[in-house]
Design a protein around this motif. Structure first.
Motif, short mmCIF file in Angstrom:
data_model
loop_
_atom_site.label_atom_id
_atom_site.label_comp_id
_atom_site.label_asym_id
_atom_site.label_seq_id
_atom_site.Cartn_x
_atom_site.Cartn_y
_atom_site.Cartn_z
N ALA A 87 34.40 -78.13 45.33
CA ALA A 87 34.23 -79.23 44.37
C ALA A 87 35.47 -80.13 44.37
N ARG A 91 35.67 -83.94 46.09
CA ARG A 91 35.96 -85.05 45.19
C ARG A 91 37.07 -85.92 45.76
N PHE A 120 27.86 -79.70 48.42
CA PHE A 120 28.22 -80.22 47.10
C PHE A 120 27.79 -81.66 47.00
N TYR A 125 31.56 -91.66 38.62
CA TYR A 125 31.55 -91.82 37.16
C TYR A 125 30.29 -92.55 36.66
N GLU A 128 26.85 -90.51 36.54
CA GLU A 128 26.77 -89.19 35.92
C GLU A 128 25.60 -89.10 34.94
N ASP A 133 24.87 -83.08 36.22
CA ASP A 133 25.17 -81.86 36.99
C ASP A 133 23.94 -80.98 37.17
N VAL A 134 23.14 -80.89 36.12
CA VAL A 134 21.96 -80.02 36.18
C VAL A 134 21.01 -80.50 37.27
N GLY A 259 34.95 -88.55 39.08
CA GLY A 259 35.64 -87.81 38.03
C GLY A 259 35.29 -86.34 37.96
N GLY A 260 34.74 -85.81 39.05
CA GLY A 260 34.42 -84.39 39.04
C GLY A 260 32.98 -84.10 38.68
N GLY A 261 32.14 -85.11 38.58
CA GLY A 261 30.74 -84.88 38.28
C GLY A 261 30.00 -84.38 39.50
N GLY A 262 28.88 -83.70 39.26
CA GLY A 262 28.08 -83.20 40.37
C GLY A 262 28.07 -81.68 40.41
N ALA A 263 27.35 -81.15 41.38
CA ALA A 263 27.24 -79.71 41.49
C ALA A 263 26.93 -79.35 42.93
N ASN B 143 35.53 -78.99 36.25
CA ASN B 143 36.01 -79.91 37.29
C ASN B 143 36.49 -81.20 36.66
N ARG B 144 35.71 -81.72 35.72
CA ARG B 144 36.09 -82.98 35.08
C ARG B 144 37.40 -82.82 34.32
N VAL B 147 40.26 -83.02 36.65
CA VAL B 147 40.45 -84.40 37.13
C VAL B 147 41.13 -85.26 36.07
N GLU B 148 40.62 -85.18 34.85
CA GLU B 148 41.16 -86.06 33.80
C GLU B 148 42.58 -85.66 33.41
#
Lengths: 267, 209
Positions: A87, A91, A120, A125, A128, A133-134, A259-263, B143-144, B147-148
């Protein structure tokens, strides 16, 4: 007086310099490779999808950007070149490729690492909400994964792309052009001969650099170039189709951020 | 006396301004606002995680005889996170304040990862779609958060560096700009801790002859 000012200088500059050294050392020890910006929307560096299907998927994704301005990319690699979590690693890759338009931040990348049996979906951003994520997890876990398990990579990727596009459709409206087409048309109409001159210099420099380094072979004027370290096969297909004019749509990042979104899933 | 002091200060100010240009002041304001914006982002991702917990707890509690102590731990940690409330619109200036916040959140992180580890013993629970979805959401939130937090630290660093630099460092006292504390990558707080049950190996000494 001199000693005092020297001490002052040391206090002011030693910290930042040390910090830089520590950063550099950290970067070196991590031994992580961020792959270079891909030339296309659909990038099969592992050679598991036939050329026709790859081109069809690529065109579908390019058309999706024209319609919605969302940039959706697929990147299939053999191996992760990092010790980080998938992940985290993906990213950073997506961020460095600048997938998505800068203001809407509407990029999405489906990463697959075949030998690691990991995938992945990185969601920018701005998407999202449309692809939470689901949903991303549902796509990788319950749709792509079963097909990958049977070795049907093409089928899994096709279904995955379809589902991602389905989720994202309707979130933003596009301007009928990809970022690359837009920048091309403004470069030729807006700047005139000057823009052309700048382009020429850039292209010549790239060619020269490419010759000197030998790492990134430039495969033709205006065509995509690709690192030899990330596998071959695609480079021949894409360059021939781009030089033949039409048919191939190249990718340019619009400046999106993640920003780290996703799965993701492993299979 | 008072006026002359004021005049002296003013003179110093004017001379400093002419030296640095008021661009420096504006730059500091912009940087400070970026720090505050990033702080708000940090707060919202932590909030997002806190919001997921009631759902997680009720899903897990539904599983047949799920270990109660892990659940209580999560609920308690969630409650103590709620007690450490910091202004979401303004980044903290007090390092101890941030430390307290970080500690509470770290405790929740630990409790959550313990819950996920314990859930390995309940294959029926893990097979349910509801649990899998919650886990995906929780992972996405973690994860977010990382990052933040990184983005926040980068913004703070840029701001603090600008403050410390000469001659801005003489101006900032007058205008009341204050350096901001960072998130620290404390062991176990940053990354979800990996739980290993291996008691056979003795701890390896750090110093070897």
């Amino acid at each position: 007086m001199l000693g005092a000012s020297l001490g002052f200088l040391r206090r002011q500059f030693l910290g930042p310099i040390l910090f830089c050294i520590v950063l550099a050392a950290e970067a070196a020890s991590a031994a992580e490779v961020i792959p270079p910006k891909p030339p296309a929307y659909f990038n099969d560096y592992a050679n598991v999808v036939s050329k026709e299907k790859a081109l069809a998927l690529n065109e579908k994704l390019a058309q999706f950007e024209r319609e919605t301005s969302n940039q959706v990319l697929v990147a299939v690699f053999r191996k992760m070149q990092s010790d980080s979590d998938v992940a985290d690693y993906t990213r950073r890759i997506a961020e460095s490729w600048k997938v998505g338009q800068a203001e809407k931040r509407n990029g999405t990348v489906l990463f697959v690492f075949l030998d690691d049996r990991k995938m992945f979906i990185q969601v920018g951003y701005g998407l999202e909400g449309a692809l939470p994520d689901v949903t991303a997890f549902d796509i990788t876990e319950r749709h792509i994964k079963p097909r990958f398990r049977t070795g049907d990579y093409t089928g899994g990727l096709e279904e995955g792309v379809d589902l991602i596009l389905k989720a994202l459709r309707g979130e933003y409206k596009g301007g009928g052009e990809t970022a690359q087409e837009k920048s091309r048309s403004t470069a030729s109409s807006g700047c005139g001969p000057l823009g052309f001159l700048v382009m020429l210099i850039i292209v010549l420099t790239i060619i020269r650099l490419g010759r000197r380094k030998g790492g990134y072979g430039y495969t033709g004027l205006g065509g995509p170039f690709i690192s030899s370290g990330w596998g071959s096969g695609w480079s021949s297909g894409s360059s021939s189709s781009s030089s033949s004019g039409g048919g191939f749509s190249g990718f340019s990042g619009g400046g999106g951020s993640f920003g780290g979104g996703g799965a993701g899933s492993s299979w | 006396m008072k006026t002359s002091l004021g005049f002296g200060k003013l003179l110093l100010l004017v001379s400093l301004f002419s030296l640095t240009g008021c661009g420096t002041y504006n730059r500091l304001v912009t940087l400070e606002q970026t720090v505050n914006k990033k702080w708000a982002d940090v707060q919202s991702v932590y909030q997002r995680r806190a919001d997921l917990i009631p759902n997680l707890v009720s899903t897990v509690a539904g599983a047949a005889n799920f270990e109660k102590s892990t659940l209580t731990e999560v609920t308690n940690a969630r409650a103590s996170v709620g007690q450490v409330k910091l202004d979401p619109s303004k980044a903290p200036t007090d390092a101890a304040e941030l430390e307290k916040f970080q500690q509470a959140q770290g405790q929740l992180s630990n409790a959550l990862s313990r819950l996920l580890v314990v859930s390995e013993n309940y294959p029926q629970l893990r097979a349910t779609e509801a649990f899998q979805n919650l886990q995906a959401q929780l992972e996405g939130t973690e994860n977010r958060i990382s990052v933040e937090r990184n983005n926040f630290n980068t913004a703070v660093q840029e701001y603090n560096t600008a403050l410390e630099r000469f001659p801005t460092n003489m101006l900032n006292k007058m205008f009341g700009f204050k350096a901001r504390p960072f998130f620290t990558a404390a062991a176990g707080a940053e990354k979800a801790p990996e739980v290993k049950f291996d008691f056979s190996k003795p701890a390896t000494p750090t110093t070897t002859p």
